[in-house]
Design an enzyme around this catalytic site. Structure first.
Site, mmCIF file in Angstrom:
data_model
loop_
_atom_site.group_PDB
_atom_site.id
_atom_site.type_symbol
_atom_site.label_atom_id
_atom_site.label_comp_id
_atom_site.label_asym_id
_atom_site.label_seq_id
_atom_site.Cartn_x
_atom_site.Cartn_y
_atom_site.Cartn_z
ATOM 1 C CE LYS A 1 12.471 -28.010 -11.027
ATOM 2 N NZ LYS A 1 11.085 -27.563 -10.854
ATOM 3 C CD GLU B 1 -0.994 -21.754 -3.307
ATOM 4 O OE1 GLU B 1 -0.202 -22.681 -3.553
ATOM 5 O OE2 GLU B 1 -0.621 -20.560 -3.137
ATOM 6 N NE ARG C 1 1.362 -19.386 0.764
ATOM 7 C CZ ARG C 1 2.452 -19.128 0.051
ATOM 8 N NH1 ARG C 1 2.727 -19.856 -1.010
ATOM 9 N NH2 ARG C 1 3.251 -18.144 0.374
#
Length: 693
Positions: A310, A407, A435
């Site tokens: 990354k 979540e 969600r």
């Protein structure tokens, strides 16, 4: 003649220099600017591919430094994006990017170089994949863990209609922590023969087995010869009739599982019915292409495990990929300077005292609350920094939980903690809380469990576009029984709301915007009373505008009374806390037009002290309801209906987000398009007062 001779000699002897200049110019003419579609990169040499990767990284860094965006994740997938588009034929082959915040290289390779400088700008291209932008974008993505389900559905539809083409889901960056990804994997292992899942392992989430044996078996598994033999062998077994055929099939299955168990210990993908290929260096384009070409021929579901770094190619992002994951505009020169390698400078005016954001205010308030109450627990879903919980994590590491991109689990986990006697505070962006609506209803509200949920990024959200706007939470949560919903307008109100919430024996939601907290007013410090907001008089707003809040409360009350008597204030704004600054600015615009207005900041969106509210509004003739949520099902329409049923002779209007998805832009751009800017609110009020205008 001499002149001509000199000219001739100059041309004769300087042509190598001229050629070098032209060559240098050609080298500066980027490959990137010549790419109009993925077909334009298929015939590049590996040297040219390396040059293209460098150009893409430079373009991404330059644009993100100016516009902000997701930097680290995009720098990590440059070679992967190139290899995918060189091996596969988009859009015949569908490449689906999970979350899609790592799609910048994909955009540049699919003909959007000329528009790339408008990334995340109002009326510019999105920072995520978007169907309206390109045939190469198959879905509008912005939430994580969806790509495998989308890919499986698309592939199944194509097969049913006899449409050729591979479907590739690129997932990673923590998205594998989302339960939806595993639900899709479980289904895909049974259903999808041609599905390819590219696991972008950027070492920010999960790690997998490595070693020469794994690579050797992977190479065997992806060879066309092996796959051809396997397909013919298993097809032959299926044709053997009776118990013998069934027995041989079972033996073959157990034999393969046993063999895989030796070489692929704890490989979930193999257990789910996938071929596993990897790990592969995600920055070796030649290797990626060789592997993907072989994988393309496999007639079974495949997981290709690609290891990337990354922030690759930008040292500050490599050192701190979290900081540079999602970032605002920054000073590129300063970020790269040796003296400031660990710092970046946001392109904002330098002020002596930096204004505090709602996120920072929540962070400080929660630490204060937790310092006094050891039962306070903080939970987030892979958004530790974004929700301001990094300081809490450092201060109370044993009372902090990052559950990953999950979540639903975060909400129900909080319910378990609360039943066990703790005081959980769950920090989630408004858009991501959508969600977990079922869990909030079934696992929290239905059982009246005293957990606290703070919804950061409620209301308009800059830059990220449709998938990230927090405009649905009011309409979504107000109908839920047992739930209290608060919308503080300032840092002080947020602190009061949080302190009130931890003492309640019921579930509480606190919503606030991605914005700087406005300047404080004395009313914001009034104690919390269930269902009641605070009334702010025009005189006090004007004093604040003039910077003269040195009056004591009694003197301000006297001024307010005098003003009300003199100016006959007959107009009231009723607003949610997240849009208070725009309402306040509208009041000042109206003041310059000799229209005096007061503001009632609701604080509570649920429950409501109806009698108190009706008493507040009884003296006003014109009432403007303004909220930073969608108008349908919002608080404004409810209060307007209540008012009209109770009083006659009142003139009302409701301002909220229209029934459409909201594209990217700065806060002021978003509000202007939604007719929620201060200037529009002022104009709307004038029209309400003078319908003929």
């Amino acid at each position: 003649m001499p002149i001509r001779g000199h000219g001739f000699r100059f041309c004769l002897f300087s042509w190598p220099f001229f050629f070098l200049c032209v060559s240098s110019l050609r080298s500066r003419l980027t490959h990137l600017s010549e790419i109009k579609s993925p077909q334009d990169i298929k015939n590049l040499s590996q040297k040219e591919v390396a040059e293209l990767a460098a150009e893409i990284r430079k373009e991404i860094i330059d644009v993100v430094s100016k516009n902000g965006g997701h930097l680290s994740s995009n720098l990590g997938v440059v070679e992967l994006a190139i290899a995918l588009h060189r091996v596969f034929d988009s859009p015949k082959d569908a490449i689906i990017w999970d979350v899609s915040h790592q799609c910048y290289a994909h955009k540049l390779l699919t003909g959007r170089y000329e528009q790339f400088h408008t990334l995340r700008q109002s009326d510019g291209i999105s920072g995520f994949t978007k169907q309206s932008e390109s045939v190469h974008d198959f879905f509008d993505c912005g939430h994580s863990s969806t790509s495998i389900s989308q890919a499986l559905g698309l592939l199944t539809a194509r097969k049913m209609q006899h449409i050729d083409g591979k479907v590739i889901a690129v997932i990673g960056d923590g998205a594998m922590t989302g339960g939806m990804a595993f639900e899709a994997l479980s289904h895909a292992g049974i259903l999808a023969k041609d599905l390819i899942v590219v696991l972008n392992d950027n070492q920010m989430s999960i790690s997998w087995n490595t070693g020469t044996i794994s690579r050797h078996i992977s190479n065997l598994a992806m060879s066309a010869r092996y796959q051809s033999f396997r397909y013919k062998f298993e097809s032959g077994l299926e044709k053997i009739p009776g118990h013998l055929g069934e027995s041989l099939e079972k033996f073959n299955y157990r034999f393969k599982r046993g063999l895989k168990g030796v070489f692929f210990s704890n490989n979930l993908f193999v257990d789910l019915g996938f071929e596993y290929v990897g790990p592969i260096d995600g920055h070796d384009c030649a290797c990626l292409e060789r592997v993907l070409k072989r994988v393309k021929k496999i007639r079974r579901p495949v997981v290709v495990h690609v290891v990337t770094k990354k922030g690759k190619g930008f040292e500050p992002a490599e050192k701190d990929p979290i900081k540079y994951h999602g970032i605002g505009p920054f000073n590129l020169e300063k970020a790269l300077s040796p003296e400031n390698k660990d710092e970046f400078s946001a392109k904002e005016p330098i002020v002596s005292e930096k204004p505090i954001s709602f996120t920072e205010s929540f962070s400080k308030s929660l630490i204060k609350v937790a310092s006094k109450d050891e039962k306070v627990i903080a939970i987030t879903a892979a958004m530790t920094k974004g929700t301001g919980l990094m300081p809490f994590m450092r201060a109370f590491p044993d009372r902090f939980y990052d559950v990953g991109i999950a979540e639903q689990h975060a909400v129900t986990f909080a319910g378990g903690l609360a039943v066990g006697g703790m005081k959980p505070v769950v920090a989630i962006y408004s858009t991501f809380m959508q969600r977990a609506f079922d869990q909030l209803v079934e696992d929290i509200a239905l059982q009246n469990i005293p957990a606290i949920f703070v919804l950061d990024h409620s209301g308009p959200v800059e830059d990220d576009g449709e998938t990230h706007q927090g405009i649905f939470d009011i309409s979504m949560l107000r109908p839920v029984p047992n739930l209290s919903l608060l919308a503080p307008a300032s840092s002080v109100e947020l602190d009061l709301a949080l302190n009130w919430a931890v003492e309640q024996k019921l579930p509480v939601v606190i919503r606030y915007p991605k914005a700087i907290c406005p300047s404080e007013l004395p009313e914001f410090s009034e104690p919390v009373q269930i269902g009641r907001g605070v009334l702010i008089h025009y005189a006090e707003l004007k004093n604040d505008e003039l910077g003269s809040l040195a009056f004591d409360k009694l003197e301000q009350d006297k001024i307010a009374q005098d003003k009300r008597a003199h100016d006959a204030v007959d107009t009231l704004f009723v607003c949610t806390g997240g849009i208070f600054p725009e309402v306040k600015d509208a009041v000042n615009i109206l003041c310059n037009k000799d229209v005096r207005c007061d503001i009632y900041n609701l604080r509570f969106l649920k429950p409501l002290d109806k009698e108190y509210f009706l008493d507040v509004v009884k003296d006003y003739k014109y009432i403007m309801f303004v909220e930073d949520g969608i108008r349908i099902g919002g608080i404004g329409t409810y209060l307007e209906s209540l008012l009209q049923r109770t009083y006659t002779g009142k003139f009302t209007a409701v301002c909220g987000f229209p029934n459409r998805f909201v594209s990217q832009g700065k806060r002021e751009d978003i509000l202007e398009k939604a007719h929620l800017s201060s200037s529009y609110l002022a104009t709307k009020t004038l029209r309400l007062r003078s319908p003929g205008c």
